[in-house]
Structure formats: structure tokens, C-alpha cells
Motif scaffolding. Structure first.
Motif, PDB file in Angstrom:
ATOM      1  N   GLY A   1     -21.987 -44.998  22.538  1.00  0.00           N
ATOM      2  CA  GLY A   1     -22.318 -44.377  23.812  1.00  0.00           C
ATOM      3  C   GLY A   1     -22.347 -45.319  25.008  1.00  0.00           C
ATOM      4  O   GLY A   1     -22.881 -44.985  26.065  1.00  0.00           O
ATOM      5  N   LYS A   2     -21.749 -46.484  24.863  1.00  0.00           N
ATOM      6  CA  LYS A   2     -21.789 -47.474  25.947  1.00  0.00           C
ATOM      7  C   LYS A   2     -20.577 -47.346  26.874  1.00  0.00           C
ATOM      8  O   LYS A   2     -19.537 -46.817  26.481  1.00  0.00           O
ATOM      9  N   GLN A   3     -20.750 -47.896  28.094  1.00  0.00           N
ATOM     10  CA  GLN A   3     -19.631 -47.999  29.040  1.00  0.00           C
ATOM     11  C   GLN A   3     -18.927 -49.319  28.802  1.00  0.00           C
ATOM     12  O   GLN A   3     -19.577 -50.372  28.819  1.00  0.00           O
ATOM     13  N   VAL A   4     -17.616 -49.261  28.597  1.00  0.00           N
ATOM     14  CA  VAL A   4     -16.894 -50.500  28.272  1.00  0.00           C
ATOM     15  C   VAL A   4     -15.588 -50.598  29.041  1.00  0.00           C
ATOM     16  O   VAL A   4     -14.837 -49.621  29.135  1.00  0.00           O
ATOM     17  N   GLU A   5     -15.320 -51.779  29.590  1.00  0.00           N
ATOM     18  CA  GLU A   5     -14.011 -52.056  30.169  1.00  0.00           C
ATOM     19  C   GLU A   5     -13.468 -53.317  29.531  1.00  0.00           C
ATOM     20  O   GLU A   5     -14.227 -54.236  29.222  1.00  0.00           O
ATOM     21  N   VAL A   6     -12.157 -53.340  29.323  1.00  0.00           N
ATOM     22  CA  VAL A   6     -11.521 -54.511  28.705  1.00  0.00           C
ATOM     23  C   VAL A   6     -10.551 -55.138  29.702  1.00  0.00           C
ATOM     24  O   VAL A   6      -9.670 -54.456  30.233  1.00  0.00           O
ATOM     25  N   TYR A   7     -10.724 -56.423  29.964  1.00  0.00           N
ATOM     26  CA  TYR A   7      -9.833 -57.150  30.876  1.00  0.00           C
ATOM     27  C   TYR A   7      -9.232 -58.367  30.193  1.00  0.00           C
ATOM     28  O   TYR A   7      -9.936 -59.139  29.541  1.00  0.00           O
ATOM     29  N   ILE A   8      -7.923 -58.518  30.350  1.00  0.00           N
ATOM     30  CA  ILE A   8      -7.255 -59.755  29.908  1.00  0.00           C
ATOM     31  C   ILE A   8      -6.386 -60.219  31.079  1.00  0.00           C
ATOM     32  O   ILE A   8      -5.616 -59.425  31.631  1.00  0.00           O
ATOM     33  N   ASP A   9      -6.519 -61.495  31.440  1.00  0.00           N
ATOM     34  CA  ASP A   9      -5.770 -62.000  32.595  1.00  0.00           C
ATOM     35  C   ASP A   9      -4.376 -62.466  32.171  1.00  0.00           C
ATOM     36  O   ASP A   9      -3.972 -63.602  32.426  1.00  0.00           O
ATOM     37  N   ASP A  10      -3.656 -61.589  31.500  1.00  0.00           N
ATOM     38  CA  ASP A  10      -2.335 -61.921  30.985  1.00  0.00           C
ATOM     39  C   ASP A  10      -1.696 -60.625  30.491  1.00  0.00           C
ATOM     40  O   ASP A  10      -2.383 -59.606  30.347  1.00  0.00           O
ATOM     41  N   LYS A  11      -0.403 -60.701  30.198  1.00  0.00           N
ATOM     42  CA  LYS A  11       0.254 -59.548  29.574  1.00  0.00           C
ATOM     43  C   LYS A  11      -0.268 -59.402  28.148  1.00  0.00           C
ATOM     44  O   LYS A  11      -0.427 -60.396  27.450  1.00  0.00           O
ATOM     45  N   ALA A  12      -0.528 -58.174  27.720  1.00  0.00           N
ATOM     46  CA  ALA A  12      -0.862 -57.945  26.311  1.00  0.00           C
ATOM     47  C   ALA A  12       0.471 -57.651  25.620  1.00  0.00           C
ATOM     48  O   ALA A  12       1.103 -56.637  25.914  1.00  0.00           O
ATOM     49  N   PRO A  13       0.940 -58.543  24.737  1.00  0.00           N
ATOM     50  CA  PRO A  13       2.283 -58.360  24.159  1.00  0.00           C
ATOM     51  C   PRO A  13       2.494 -56.963  23.576  1.00  0.00           C
ATOM     52  O   PRO A  13       1.597 -56.387  22.954  1.00  0.00           O
ATOM     53  N   ARG A  14       3.703 -56.449  23.797  1.00  0.00           N
ATOM     54  CA  ARG A  14       4.059 -55.086  23.356  1.00  0.00           C
ATOM     55  C   ARG A  14       3.910 -54.879  21.857  1.00  0.00           C
ATOM     56  O   ARG A  14       3.702 -53.771  21.394  1.00  0.00           O
ATOM     57  N   ILE A  15       4.026 -55.969  21.080  1.00  0.00           N
ATOM     58  CA  ILE A  15       3.909 -55.814  19.622  1.00  0.00           C
ATOM     59  C   ILE A  15       2.539 -55.286  19.205  1.00  0.00           C
ATOM     60  O   ILE A  15       2.373 -54.821  18.088  1.00  0.00           O
TER      61      ILE A  15
END
Ligand code: AMP
Ligand code: MN
Ligand code: MN
Length: 322
Positions: free
Chosen positions: A46-60
Motif C-alpha cells: 500500500g505504499k507510494q513508490v517511484e523508481v528513478y534511474i539516471d540512465d537508459k534501462a536496457p531493452r533486454i
């Protein structure tokens, strides 16, 4: 900084409501798998969550549930910071999440398995004996009392499988196998995970052939390296896994890849059987594990090659003199 226990880490996650999750640049299967698994578990609680990565997340990794929710910080960071109870950093220390650390002033909870962790986080749960950060997240989710499901399981399994070299590296323990076996009960298909994460484009396979043709032996045959200059690197989509074709050479203890990313920026990856390559990576401002580590050398390609070859030659001579 304070070192915390697994139970304390679970408590912090259970007792707070808003989280920003982040992991290292050049994200690998463990970075993305452990982060998305924790995102799913927190949302389930039930938590609020955001995910950040300062890069491309590889398509694989796009087969992982939640991949589409990964955000990248905008080029110009907004002046308003994200409000959160914790910034949770997985599979890295703070300095490897790049600009995500500037996006919030929240207290930092760090969950990691790198022996080189700089211990700069407000709260740190570090277990360098674990093969993957995803193994730790597996334990944390259990400790939180959140039930596994197929989304959590495939993310955790991918992190564990990719970081342990699909259960081949020395980091693979009975715990690793037991965790993976339990996760398989939630409909994880190992072949789907390996097919997706090992997929390379035709151009990349051609590029891999060119990259492998640069292979050289040094340190009296105890080391082998591939050395990728900028023109070659510019033809490649990825260099993921290239080093695995070098570390298999008979008699070689340490494999290295020096990859020129831009003028005066060279990424170094190392894999070893005996040599402590984390120590060498840390010496150059990087980090990692005893048998798999990396660093970035801010110097021209030829100099980076010379520096790393000299360093490994000396370290291997000392090691094998004993
Ligand atoms: P790589 O060769 O990039 O696959 O990295 C091997 C291991 O070393 C991984 O566990 C990475 O997270 C770690 N590593 C690589 N580069 C760095 C760095 N600059 N700082 C800290 N750890 C690193
Ligand atoms: Mn990683
Ligand atoms: Mn990892």
C-alpha cells in the motif's frame, strides 16, 4: 551513517509510506530486478513508490513487469524536490545513482552487496556474502511479511540469476539456489529469463567479433584483455557479456575490458579467479566484488590501457610469486 539489521530495514520499509527507489547507472539485471521487485512489494503493502534511474534501462529487461514505470530524471532537474520518507538505493552506493540523489532530500536507506560500499548512506544494510542485491531484497520482502507473487518472483529471480552468472560464479551459495528454487514456484521460467537477458542484435554479435579480435594476453599469460577504442565502441549497442568470452582462456586469472566511451573516459571491467579486482577498482575510484569489479579512468584510451595493464601485471606477479 548507521549500519542496520535486516529486521530494521524491513521495519523502515513497513513503517513509512512514500519511497523513491534508485539504482546504479549502467543498470544490470540485478540493479533493475532488485529495484522492481522492491517496488512491487512496497506497492502491494500500500505504499507510494517511484523508481528513478539516471540512465537508459536496457531493452533486454523490458520483459520484467514494471519496466515501463522506470523514470529517468529530466535533463534539467526541476527545482522542486520529490517528497519522500526514504530514498532507497539498491545494488550501489549513493555516488553511483548519479543525479537521482539531487532529486530528493529524503533520508537514504541503502541495501547493497558490494564489498566496496562507501558506507555513506544514513541507513545501510550491507551483506557482501550475497550473490546479488536481489537475494537481499528476497530476504527483506519476507521479513516485511509481504507474500511473493509472479511479478516479484521474476524480478528477484532475474537479479539473482544474472549476478551469479546463472548460478556459476563463486558467489553462488546453497542460499542462492534455495531462493531461486522458491521463486520458481511462482511461475518463473528460467529459459525466458536467460533468452531475454542474453539476447543481442545481429549488429552486436558482429561487433562482438570485432571486439574479441582485439584480445591480448599479458602478465605472463595470467591476464587477457580486450581493448575497445572509440570508433569500435561507436558501432556497438552493448558490450554486456563480452568479457565472459575472455575470462575462459586457459591459464588466465584475470580478464579485463577497457572500453573508450568518449575522449578521455574509459570504462574498465575486470573478472578474476584469484586476484582481488575490487581492490584494484577501488584504487581507481571504482568498486565491485573480489572477482568482478569496475572503474572509470578519465584519460585517453592508450593511457588507460597502459595504466590498467601495468597495474594488473604487477598485482598478478605479486599474487603468483607467493
Ligand atoms: P561490470 O564490469 O560493469 O559488470 O561491473 C562488475 C561489478 O563491479 C559490478 O558489481 C558493478 O556493480 C561493480 N562496479 C563496476 N563499476 C563500478 C564503479 N565505478 N564503482 C563501483 N562499483 C562498480
Ligand atoms: Mn549491479
Ligand atoms: Mn549486484
Amino acid at each position: 551513517m548507521s549500519k542496520i539489521t535486516l529486521a530494521e530495514a524491513a521495519q523502515i520499509l513497513n513503517n513509512n509510506d512514500r519511497f523513491v527507489l534508485a539504482t546504479h547507472i549502467h543498470p544490470d539485471g540485478d540493479a533493475i530486478g532488485s529495484t522492481l521487485a522492491l517496488m512491487h512489494a512496497l506497492k502491494k503493502a500500500g505504499k507510494q513508490v517511484e523508481v528513478y534511474i539516471d540512465d537508459k534501462a536496457p531493452r533486454i529487461f523490458s520483459f520484467l513487469p514494471g519496466y515501463e514505470l522506470i523514470k529517468r530524471p529530466p535533463e534539467n532537474l526541476p527545482s522542486a524536490k520529490l517528497t519522500a520518507d526514504r530514498l532507497v538505493i539498491l545494488d550501489a552506493n549513493i555516488d553511483r545513482i548519479s543525479r537521482v540523489k539531487d532529486m530528493t532530500d529524503a533520508k537514504v536507506l541503502n541495501i547493497d552487496h558490494h564489498i566496496s560500499n562507501d558506507e555513506a548512506a544514513d541507513e545501510l544494510y550491507l551483506d557482501a556474502d550475497r550473490a546479488a542485491a536481489a537475494e537481499i531484497v528476497y530476504e527483506v520482502i519476507k521479513e516485511m511479511g509481504v507474500a511473493f507473487d509472479s511479478d516479484i518472483a521474476v524480478c528477484l529471480y532475474t537479479g539473482i540469476a544474472t549476478d551469479s552468472g546463472f548460478f556459476r560464479y563463486a558467489s553462488t551459495k546453497p542460499f542462492t539456489m534455495r531462493a531461486a528454487a522458491e521463486l520458481m514456484e511462482y511461475d518463473v521460467k528460467p529459459n525466458i529469463v536467460s533468452e531475454a537477458t542474453e539476447e543481442k542484435s545481429f549488429a552486436t554479435v558482429k561487433g562482438m567479433a570485432a571486439a574479441l579480435s582485439t584480445v591480448e594476453l599479458f602478465a605472463a599469460g595470467k591476464a587477457a584483455g580486450i581493448f575497445l577504442d572509440l570508433p569500435l565502441v561507436e558501432t556497438l549497442e552493448t558490450t554486456e557479456g563480452f568479457i565472459d568470452n575472455v575470462r575462459i582462456i586457459e591459464g588466465v586469472d584475470t580478464a579485463v575490458m577497457v572500453k573508450c566511451q568518449e575522449a578521455n573516459v574509459c570504462r574498465v571491467s575486470m573478472r578474476s579467479k584469484r586476484l582481488d579486482v575490487a581492490k584494484i577498482a577501488v584504487k581507481f575510484g571504482g568498486g565491485g566484488h573480489i572477482r568482478a569489479a569496475g572503474c572509470t579512468l578519465n584519460m585517453p584510451f592508450a593511457e588507460a590501457k597502459r595504466v590498467i595493464v601495468a597495474e594488473l601485471t604487477e598485482a598478478l606477479a605479486a599474487l603468483y610469486r607467493q
